[in-house]
Design a protein around this motif. Structure first.
Motif, PDB file in Angstrom:
ATOM      1  N   TYR A 157       0.774  -1.227  -0.096  1.00  0.00           N
ATOM      2  CA  TYR A 157       0.041  -0.177   0.113  1.00  0.00           C
ATOM      3  C   TYR A 157       0.843   1.227  -0.090  1.00  0.00           C
ATOM      4  CZ  TYR A 157      -3.624  -3.481   1.573  1.00  0.00           C
ATOM      5  OH  TYR A 157      -4.220  -4.492   1.379  1.00  0.00           O
ATOM      6  N   TYR A 204       3.734   3.880   1.830  1.00  0.00           N
ATOM      7  CA  TYR A 204       3.695   4.543   3.155  1.00  0.00           C
ATOM      8  C   TYR A 204       2.207   5.357   3.468  1.00  0.00           C
ATOM      9  CZ  TYR A 204       4.850   7.531   6.976  1.00  0.00           C
ATOM     10  OH  TYR A 204       4.901   8.306   8.298  1.00  0.00           O
ATOM     11  N   ASP A 205       1.635   5.966   2.410  1.00  0.00           N
ATOM     12  CA  ASP A 205       0.482   6.700   2.882  1.00  0.00           C
ATOM     13  C   ASP A 205      -0.489   5.728   3.089  1.00  0.00           C
ATOM     14  OD1 ASP A 205       1.890   9.187   2.883  1.00  0.00           O
ATOM     15  OD2 ASP A 205       1.451   9.510   0.566  1.00  0.00           O
ATOM     16  N   GLY A 206      -0.680   4.634   2.018  1.00  0.00           N
ATOM     17  CA  GLY A 206      -1.991   3.840   2.075  1.00  0.00           C
ATOM     18  C   GLY A 206      -1.758   2.732   3.299  1.00  0.00           C
ATOM     19  N   THR A 242      -2.068   2.468   6.708  1.00  0.00           N
ATOM     20  CA  THR A 242      -2.759   2.979   8.090  1.00  0.00           C
ATOM     21  C   THR A 242      -2.168   2.257   9.113  1.00  0.00           C
ATOM     22  OG1 THR A 242      -4.688   1.841   8.236  1.00  0.00           O
ATOM     23  CG2 THR A 242      -4.554   3.850   6.644  1.00  0.00           C
ATOM     24  N   THR A 243      -2.209   2.884  10.043  1.00  0.00           N
ATOM     25  CA  THR A 243      -1.511   2.124  11.330  1.00  0.00           C
ATOM     26  C   THR A 243      -2.611   0.971  11.631  1.00  0.00           C
ATOM     27  OG1 THR A 243      -2.804   3.814  12.841  1.00  0.00           O
ATOM     28  CG2 THR A 243      -0.295   4.077  12.158  1.00  0.00           C
ATOM     29  N   ARG A 244      -3.922   1.380  11.547  1.00  0.00           N
ATOM     30  CA  ARG A 244      -4.772   0.316  11.606  1.00  0.00           C
ATOM     31  C   ARG A 244      -4.540  -0.961  10.987  1.00  0.00           C
ATOM     32  NH1 ARG A 244      -7.305  -1.711  15.657  1.00  0.00           N
ATOM     33  NH2 ARG A 244      -8.215   0.374  16.010  1.00  0.00           N
ATOM     34  N   LYS A 245      -4.298  -0.742   9.495  1.00  0.00           N
ATOM     35  CA  LYS A 245      -3.781  -1.981   8.825  1.00  0.00           C
ATOM     36  C   LYS A 245      -2.544  -2.633   9.207  1.00  0.00           C
ATOM     37  CE  LYS A 245      -5.569  -0.124   4.373  1.00  0.00           C
ATOM     38  NZ  LYS A 245      -5.342   0.309   2.902  1.00  0.00           N
ATOM     39  N   LYS A 266       4.283   5.648  12.934  1.00  0.00           N
ATOM     40  CA  LYS A 266       4.386   4.942  11.736  1.00  0.00           C
ATOM     41  C   LYS A 266       5.934   5.184  11.042  1.00  0.00           C
ATOM     42  CE  LYS A 266       1.949   6.105   7.925  1.00  0.00           C
ATOM     43  NZ  LYS A 266       0.750   6.170   6.872  1.00  0.00           N
TER      44      LYS A 266
END
Length: 233
Positions: free
Chosen positions: A33, A35-37, A39-42, A61
């Protein structure tokens, strides 16, 4: 980076395991994904850890991203570190004695390197590495600097020394650098163009038979290295 709180001895193993899970998962998630894609949740979900583990172990992150690059250097180092050290020690030994490396030994070392790398590149475990590295090649960040300085530059420098010896030329020459990069690219194709390789070779997968074929091919590439026509060497 946030300082890691000292954990009691009985929690060290669990802490190390959590950190390892995050790094392993992040290599895949960042590669897929970006760096931007990612997410910390992912990242936390992929690792199967609590969301707060990211700031706890890495400060956030960005810290995790840099640590993931360093983790990649460590992983690749496990596969080629001993070979790199052995060749480096031999070169240092010859340098101390004032004796140049011979062409035959240079070809032997270069063959070892490319056969090790090509087997690594056709393996499934290198998929996540390639995704991460390709993104960094296209839009380099501090993570690329860590990977380049930690593993890519040392290996390319050794290869350049060996290629220069085989060609009978100074490894610092521009065209020797280009020959080395082109040579390295002929090995990298087995990972960065993996699907095309399978399609062109009519292989459904890579097993022992295919690995033997690409190892022989890697040796042939080294054997084919000769000075360019019109070379003064």
């Amino acid at each position: 980076m946030m300082k890691k709180t000292t954990a009691p001895p009985d929690t060290n193993t669990r802490s190390d395991a959590t950190r390892e899970k995050l790094l392993a998962a992040s290599l895949d998630v960042f590669g897929r994904y970006g760096y931007d894609g990612a997410t910390t949740r992912k990242l936390a979900d992929a690792a199967g850890v609590n969301l707060q583990a990211i700031p706890y172990y890495f400060g956030g992150k960005e810290g995790l991203y840099i640590a993931t690059a360093e983790y990649l250097v460590e992983i690749i180092g496990r596969h080629i570190g001993d070979l790199r050290l052995r060749i480096g020690a031999r070169l240092a030994e010859l340098n101390a004695a004032g004796t140049p490396l011979g062409e035959a030994e240079a070809r032997t070392f270069l063959t070892e390197i490319v056969q090790t790398m090509v087997v690594l590149f056709v393996s499934e475990k290198s998929q996540a590495w390639a995704r991460f590295l390709i993104r960094e090649q296209m839009e380099p960040t501090e993570a690329f600097a860590r990977v380049y300085q930690g593993i890519m530059r040392p290996m390319i420098d050794i290869a350049r020394h060996l290629v220069g010896t085989i060609l009978g030329e100074d490894p610092a020459l521009e065209h020797v650098r280009l020959r080395t990069l082109s040579f390295v690219g002929s090995i990298l194709v087995f990972r960065v163009a993996h699907a095309a390789v399978l399609a062109q070779m009519d292989w459904s997968s890579v097993g022992e038979k295919e690995i033997a074929i690409v190892r022989d091919h890697a040796a042939d590439l080294v054997a084919a290295l000769t000075p360019a026509k019109g070379s003064q060497s």
